[in-house]
Design a protein around this motif. Structure first.
Motif, PDB file in Angstrom:
ATOM      1  N   ALA A  53      -5.095   5.905  -9.639  1.00 27.06           N
ATOM      2  CA  ALA A  53      -5.606   5.927  -8.264  1.00 27.06           C
ATOM      3  C   ALA A  53      -4.759   6.845  -7.387  1.00 27.06           C
ATOM      4  CB  ALA A  53      -5.629   4.514  -7.686  1.00 27.06           C
ATOM      5  N   THR A  54      -3.455   6.821  -7.566  1.00 27.97           N
ATOM      6  CA  THR A  54      -2.574   7.661  -6.758  1.00 27.97           C
ATOM      7  C   THR A  54      -2.798   9.140  -7.065  1.00 27.97           C
ATOM      8  OG1 THR A  54      -0.916   5.900  -6.658  1.00 27.97           O
ATOM      9  CG2 THR A  54      -0.164   8.133  -6.177  1.00 27.97           C
ATOM     10  N   ILE A  55      -2.755   9.495  -8.330  1.00 25.99           N
ATOM     11  CA  ILE A  55      -2.876  10.915  -8.726  1.00 25.99           C
ATOM     12  C   ILE A  55      -4.267  11.468  -8.419  1.00 25.99           C
ATOM     13  CG2 ILE A  55      -2.875  12.479 -10.715  1.00 25.99           C
ATOM     14  CD1 ILE A  55      -0.675  10.589 -11.915  1.00 25.99           C
ATOM     15  N   LEU A  56      -5.297  10.742  -8.849  1.00 27.53           N
ATOM     16  CA  LEU A  56      -6.658  11.255  -8.672  1.00 27.53           C
ATOM     17  C   LEU A  56      -7.071  11.303  -7.199  1.00 27.53           C
ATOM     18  CD1 LEU A  56      -8.429   9.586 -11.724  1.00 27.53           C
ATOM     19  CD2 LEU A  56      -7.648  11.954 -11.492  1.00 27.53           C
ATOM     20  N   ASN A  57      -6.621  10.359  -6.404  1.00 25.80           N
ATOM     21  CA  ASN A  57      -6.963  10.403  -4.976  1.00 25.80           C
ATOM     22  C   ASN A  57      -6.185  11.492  -4.244  1.00 25.80           C
ATOM     23  OD1 ASN A  57      -9.050   8.412  -4.187  1.00 25.80           O
ATOM     24  ND2 ASN A  57      -7.710   7.058  -5.351  1.00 25.80           N
ATOM     25  N   LEU A  58      -4.973  11.780  -4.668  1.00 24.64           N
ATOM     26  CA  LEU A  58      -4.255  12.927  -4.090  1.00 24.64           C
ATOM     27  C   LEU A  58      -4.997  14.232  -4.378  1.00 24.64           C
ATOM     28  CD1 LEU A  58      -0.493  12.101  -4.762  1.00 24.64           C
ATOM     29  CD2 LEU A  58      -1.594  12.416  -2.536  1.00 24.64           C
ATOM     30  N   ILE A  59      -5.489  14.361  -5.603  1.00 26.55           N
ATOM     31  CA  ILE A  59      -6.267  15.560  -5.972  1.00 26.55           C
ATOM     32  C   ILE A  59      -7.551  15.621  -5.150  1.00 26.55           C
ATOM     33  CG2 ILE A  59      -7.593  16.632  -7.847  1.00 26.55           C
ATOM     34  CD1 ILE A  59      -5.429  15.496  -9.783  1.00 26.55           C
ATOM     35  N   THR A  60      -8.254  14.497  -5.047  1.00 28.92           N
ATOM     36  CA  THR A  60      -9.513  14.450  -4.287  1.00 28.92           C
ATOM     37  C   THR A  60      -9.295  14.797  -2.820  1.00 28.92           C
ATOM     38  OG1 THR A  60     -10.399  12.780  -5.783  1.00 28.92           O
ATOM     39  CG2 THR A  60     -11.439  12.958  -3.629  1.00 28.92           C
ATOM     40  N   MET A  86     -15.591  11.681   5.398  1.00 26.98           N
ATOM     41  CA  MET A  86     -15.725  10.319   4.875  1.00 26.98           C
ATOM     42  C   MET A  86     -15.105  10.197   3.487  1.00 26.98           C
ATOM     43  SD  MET A  86     -16.921   8.335   6.974  1.00 26.98           S
ATOM     44  CE  MET A  86     -17.936   8.088   8.372  1.00 26.98           C
ATOM     45  N   VAL A  87     -15.274  11.222   2.673  1.00 27.17           N
ATOM     46  CA  VAL A  87     -14.664  11.230   1.338  1.00 27.17           C
ATOM     47  C   VAL A  87     -13.135  11.182   1.468  1.00 27.17           C
ATOM     48  CG1 VAL A  87     -14.315  12.609  -0.757  1.00 27.17           C
ATOM     49  CG2 VAL A  87     -16.603  12.374   0.210  1.00 27.17           C
ATOM     50  N   LEU A  90      -8.111   8.270   1.114  1.00 22.75           N
ATOM     51  CA  LEU A  90      -6.863   7.771   1.708  1.00 22.75           C
ATOM     52  C   LEU A  90      -6.723   6.262   1.505  1.00 22.75           C
ATOM     53  CD1 LEU A  90      -6.653   9.787   5.047  1.00 22.75           C
ATOM     54  CD2 LEU A  90      -5.072   9.913   3.112  1.00 22.75           C
ATOM     55  N   GLY A  91      -7.819   5.548   1.672  1.00 24.12           N
ATOM     56  CA  GLY A  91      -7.796   4.097   1.450  1.00 24.12           C
ATOM     57  C   GLY A  91      -7.469   3.760   0.009  1.00 24.12           C
ATOM     58  N   ASP A  92      -8.133   4.448  -0.916  1.00 29.34           N
ATOM     59  CA  ASP A  92      -7.875   4.208  -2.337  1.00 29.34           C
ATOM     60  C   ASP A  92      -6.476   4.660  -2.738  1.00 29.34           C
ATOM     61  OD1 ASP A  92     -10.377   3.118  -2.507  1.00 29.34           O
ATOM     62  OD2 ASP A  92     -11.297   4.854  -3.486  1.00 29.34           O
ATOM     63  N   LEU A  93      -5.959   5.695  -2.097  1.00 31.42           N
ATOM     64  CA  LEU A  93      -4.582   6.137  -2.335  1.00 31.42           C
ATOM     65  C   LEU A  93      -3.603   5.034  -1.923  1.00 31.42           C
ATOM     66  CD1 LEU A  93      -2.444   8.335  -3.001  1.00 31.42           C
ATOM     67  CD2 LEU A  93      -2.662   9.084  -0.625  1.00 31.42           C
ATOM     68  N   CYS A  94      -3.843   4.409  -0.785  1.00 28.82           N
ATOM     69  CA  CYS A  94      -2.974   3.315  -0.330  1.00 28.82           C
ATOM     70  C   CYS A  94      -3.000   2.150  -1.316  1.00 28.82           C
ATOM     71  CB  CYS A  94      -3.407   2.832   1.052  1.00 28.82           C
ATOM     72  SG  CYS A  94      -3.062   4.000   2.377  1.00 28.82           S
ATOM     73  N   VAL A  95      -4.181   1.801  -1.823  1.00 27.18           N
ATOM     74  CA  VAL A  95      -4.281   0.717  -2.800  1.00 27.18           C
ATOM     75  C   VAL A  95      -3.573   1.112  -4.098  1.00 27.18           C
ATOM     76  CG1 VAL A  95      -5.873  -0.681  -4.180  1.00 27.18           C
ATOM     77  CG2 VAL A  95      -6.374  -0.235  -1.773  1.00 27.18           C
ATOM     78  N   GLY A  96      -3.702   2.361  -4.506  1.00 25.95           N
ATOM     79  CA  GLY A  96      -2.993   2.844  -5.698  1.00 25.95           C
ATOM     80  C   GLY A  96      -1.487   2.775  -5.523  1.00 25.95           C
ATOM     81  N   GLY A 102      -5.279  -0.006   3.187  1.00 23.77           N
ATOM     82  CA  GLY A 102      -6.071   0.774   2.236  1.00 23.77           C
ATOM     83  C   GLY A 102      -7.435   0.177   1.976  1.00 23.77           C
ATOM     84  N   SER A 103      -7.476  -1.145   1.837  1.00 27.59           N
ATOM     85  CA  SER A 103      -8.762  -1.811   1.595  1.00 27.59           C
ATOM     86  C   SER A 103      -9.700  -1.651   2.786  1.00 27.59           C
ATOM     87  CB  SER A 103      -8.531  -3.306   1.334  1.00 27.59           C
ATOM     88  OG  SER A 103      -7.754  -3.499   0.181  1.00 27.59           O
TER      89      SER A 103
END
Length: 187
Positions: A97-104, A126-127, A132-138, A181-182
């Protein structure tokens, strides 16, 4: 008569009546009236507290040092992340989640600055917010995994530090990160 009283002589030399032996109270002042009693568990800490066996491994901390719940006999889930499977899932999902959301987030930001359409820019924004939310959860999952690893390989156990962890700044920060993040992912 004096012999009919049946007294117990404490190690300190004082005497107490027999009804005060093994009653979970330090009637002698040196705990000698509570030594070798089969109806109680002796806490390991400095205070030498005693608890009845019915409160040993019952899921509630009665001893100041938590020895009544943290012994090898107790099978309570006092771990940050219980079990190898869940621990592995936390590491894998957190890192992905951390790596892929940073890339996204990075690639989407680049696209935002190249776009002319306001509708596309708002969709890409929005993406970014969801990312950013998913990055925080990761990051939360990685943080919990690190804490779990430290307790598994450190000097103290999570069971002993249970309340200390729950009231720590690190636990609060990870909780805020997860909640933020949630919520950010939902909106």
């Amino acid at each position: 008569t004096y012999a009919a009283l049946q007294l117990f002589e404490c190690d300190s030399g004082s005497c107490i009546t027999l009804d005060k032996i093994c009653n979970l109270a330090n009637d002698c002042g040196d705990w000698s009236d509570e030594n070798n009693c089969s109806n109680q568990f002796s806490c390991i800490g400095i205070t030498e507290d005693r608890i009845p066996w019915s409160r040993y491994c019952d899921g509630k901390f009665d001893c100041e040092d938590h020895s009544d719940e943290c012994g090898n006999d107790c099978r309570h889930p006092y771990e940050v992340v219980e079990g190898l499977f869940l621990s592995g899932c936390c590491w894998i999902l957190g890192l992905l989640a951390t790596i892929l959301n940073l890339i996204t987030i990075t690639t989407t930001f680049v696209q935002i600055f190249r776009e002319d359409s306001l509708v596309k820019i708002s969709n890409l924004a929005m993406v970014v917010f969801i990312g950013l939310g998913d990055l925080c959860v990761g990051l939360y999952l990685v943080g919990i995994s690190i804490v779990n690893y430290q307790y598994q390989h450190g000097d103290s156990t999570f069971c002993q530090d249970y309340y200390k962890w729950l009231t720590s700044d690190a636990c609060s920060a990870l909780g805020i990160l997860n909640t933020f993040g949630s919520q950010l992912s939902l909106y």
